[in-house]
Each structure stands twice: as structure tokens, then as C-alpha cells.
Design a protein around this motif. Structure first.
Motif, mmCIF file in Angstrom:
data_model
loop_
_atom_site.group_PDB
_atom_site.id
_atom_site.type_symbol
_atom_site.label_atom_id
_atom_site.label_comp_id
_atom_site.label_asym_id
_atom_site.label_seq_id
_atom_site.Cartn_x
_atom_site.Cartn_y
_atom_site.Cartn_z
ATOM 1 N N GLU A 22 40.980 32.458 47.232
ATOM 2 C CA GLU A 22 41.765 33.491 47.919
ATOM 3 C C GLU A 22 41.142 34.871 47.689
ATOM 4 O OE1 GLU A 22 45.627 33.044 46.225
ATOM 5 O OE2 GLU A 22 46.039 31.164 47.282
ATOM 6 N N LEU A 23 40.715 35.119 46.452
ATOM 7 C CA LEU A 23 40.111 36.404 46.121
ATOM 8 C C LEU A 23 38.771 36.584 46.811
ATOM 9 C CD1 LEU A 23 40.965 36.648 42.329
ATOM 10 C CD2 LEU A 23 41.876 38.075 44.177
ATOM 11 N N VAL A 24 37.983 35.512 46.932
ATOM 12 C CA VAL A 24 36.674 35.598 47.588
ATOM 13 C C VAL A 24 36.849 36.063 49.035
ATOM 14 C CG1 VAL A 24 34.771 34.197 48.505
ATOM 15 C CG2 VAL A 24 35.407 34.028 46.103
ATOM 16 N N ILE A 25 37.880 35.600 49.704
ATOM 17 C CA ILE A 25 38.136 36.026 51.082
ATOM 18 C C ILE A 25 38.361 37.536 51.123
ATOM 19 C CG2 ILE A 25 39.797 35.893 52.989
ATOM 20 C CD1 ILE A 25 40.161 32.891 52.168
ATOM 21 N N GLU A 26 39.183 38.041 50.207
ATOM 22 C CA GLU A 26 39.453 39.474 50.147
ATOM 23 C C GLU A 26 38.215 40.265 49.752
ATOM 24 O OE1 GLU A 26 42.265 41.087 51.080
ATOM 25 O OE2 GLU A 26 42.957 39.140 51.761
ATOM 26 N N HIS A 48 42.647 47.051 44.710
ATOM 27 C CA HIS A 48 43.867 47.605 44.124
ATOM 28 C C HIS A 48 44.577 48.524 45.110
ATOM 29 C CE1 HIS A 48 44.347 46.182 40.010
ATOM 30 N NE2 HIS A 48 43.072 45.879 40.134
ATOM 31 N N PHE A 49 43.812 49.300 45.878
ATOM 32 C CA PHE A 49 44.392 50.153 46.912
ATOM 33 C C PHE A 49 45.126 49.301 47.952
ATOM 34 C CE2 PHE A 49 44.168 52.489 50.932
ATOM 35 C CZ PHE A 49 44.754 53.690 50.562
ATOM 36 N N ASP A 50 44.584 48.103 48.219
ATOM 37 C CA ASP A 50 45.189 47.175 49.182
ATOM 38 C C ASP A 50 46.250 46.275 48.543
ATOM 39 O OD1 ASP A 50 43.432 48.238 51.021
ATOM 40 O OD2 ASP A 50 42.014 46.563 50.900
ATOM 41 N N ASP A 51 46.673 46.600 47.326
ATOM 42 C CA ASP A 51 47.695 45.854 46.577
ATOM 43 C C ASP A 51 47.302 44.417 46.255
ATOM 44 O OD1 ASP A 51 49.522 47.984 46.349
ATOM 45 O OD2 ASP A 51 50.281 47.598 48.369
ATOM 46 N N VAL A 52 46.010 44.202 46.002
ATOM 47 C CA VAL A 52 45.536 42.896 45.531
ATOM 48 C C VAL A 52 45.285 43.048 44.034
ATOM 49 C CG1 VAL A 52 43.739 41.140 45.700
ATOM 50 C CG2 VAL A 52 44.479 42.375 47.755
ATOM 51 N N SER A 53 46.087 42.394 43.232
ATOM 52 C CA SER A 53 45.984 42.509 41.786
ATOM 53 C C SER A 53 44.922 41.552 41.253
ATOM 54 C CB SER A 53 47.333 42.197 41.141
ATOM 55 O OG SER A 53 47.249 42.320 39.745
ATOM 56 N N VAL A 54 43.863 42.134 40.689
ATOM 57 C CA VAL A 54 42.767 41.328 40.164
ATOM 58 C C VAL A 54 42.045 42.138 39.094
ATOM 59 C CG1 VAL A 54 41.198 42.113 42.000
ATOM 60 C CG2 VAL A 54 40.710 39.989 40.800
ATOM 61 N N ALA A 55 41.530 41.458 38.091
ATOM 62 C CA ALA A 55 40.770 42.124 37.039
ATOM 63 C C ALA A 55 39.364 42.457 37.538
ATOM 64 C CB ALA A 55 40.686 41.231 35.803
ATOM 65 N N ARG A 56 38.815 43.564 37.047
ATOM 66 C CA ARG A 56 37.483 43.980 37.468
ATOM 67 C C ARG A 56 36.434 42.923 37.114
ATOM 68 N NH1 ARG A 56 32.909 46.750 36.029
ATOM 69 N NH2 ARG A 56 32.158 48.242 37.551
ATOM 70 N N CYS A 57 36.574 42.304 35.941
ATOM 71 C CA CYS A 57 35.600 41.291 35.532
ATOM 72 C C CYS A 57 35.641 40.083 36.471
ATOM 73 C CB CYS A 57 35.815 40.871 34.081
ATOM 74 S SG CYS A 57 37.434 40.161 33.739
ATOM 75 N N THR A 58 36.811 39.804 37.050
ATOM 76 C CA THR A 58 36.917 38.706 38.009
ATOM 77 C C THR A 58 36.174 39.057 39.285
ATOM 78 O OG1 THR A 58 39.050 38.056 37.078
ATOM 79 C CG2 THR A 58 38.533 37.262 39.300
ATOM 80 N N VAL A 59 36.309 40.312 39.732
ATOM 81 C CA VAL A 59 35.568 40.762 40.913
ATOM 82 C C VAL A 59 34.075 40.656 40.654
ATOM 83 C CG1 VAL A 59 35.076 42.735 42.407
ATOM 84 C CG2 VAL A 59 37.424 42.264 41.716
ATOM 85 N N GLU A 60 33.625 41.094 39.479
ATOM 86 C CA GLU A 60 32.204 41.002 39.121
ATOM 87 C C GLU A 60 31.722 39.563 39.162
ATOM 88 O OE1 GLU A 60 32.175 42.758 35.271
ATOM 89 O OE2 GLU A 60 32.048 44.807 36.047
#
Length: 97
Positions: A22-26, A48-60
């Protein structure tokens, strides 16, 4: 170190994998909207601006996994053009320079 047991119990690998997908799509959406310029920090901020709660390390981690990279100041050997004029480039209204 201190070992703490989560109140929720052990993580469900299938649930984590679904959340990652789900996060990969975003992440792909934000990265594409930025014309592949955004790296992890800006993708994370936009999420975060788009109200998607996720840790920065997960995005990395997911950016690395998907092979997505932001530009690091250069695009195909030429300097990246800033979207805003620099302070030394003259007036914002002076279009001749």
C-alpha cells in the motif's frame, strides 16, 4: 539494552507485506509527481502532508527496494535547474536576466 514486548504481540508478516505494498503505491505516486526529483526526506514529508502515516526509515527502505532515487543536484550531467530564482539572480520581476 532493554527488551520490550509489544502489547500487540509479534508482527504478522503478511500484514506488514500488505502495508508495504500500500505504501509503495503512495511512494511511487509522490515520486512520479515530483518528476523523480524527490528523495526519501521529501517523499516522507509529502506523505505526511497527504495524511499518510509512515516512518521515514520505512520510506527509505521501500525507495531502495523499488530502485527509486531522487536527483542529487544533477540530471544527466547538467546542473539541476532550481524551481525558484536564487537571491543572486536579480529581481523576481526582471525576466531579461
Amino acid at each position: 539494552g532493554v527488551y520490550r514486548v509489544s502489547v500487540e504481540g509479534p508482527r504478522d508478516p503478511q500484514k506488514s507485506a500488505r502495508r508495504d505494498e500500500e505504501l509503495v503505491i503512495e511512494i511511487r505516486r509522490v515520486h512520479a509527481d515530483s518528476r523523480q526529483r524527490y528523495g526519501a526526506d521529501k517523499v516522507w514529508r509529502q506523505l505526511h502532508f497527504d495524511d499518510v502515516s509512515v516512518a521515514r526509515c520505512t520510506v527509505e527502505r521501500l525507495l531502495r527496494r523499488e530502485g527509486l532515487v531522487g536527483c542529487a543536484g544533477e540530471v544527466s550531467g547538467r546542473p539541476l535547474q532550481n524551481e525558484f530564482p536564487s537571491r543572486t539572480s536579480g529581481s523576481l520581476f526582471d525576466h531579461d536576466s
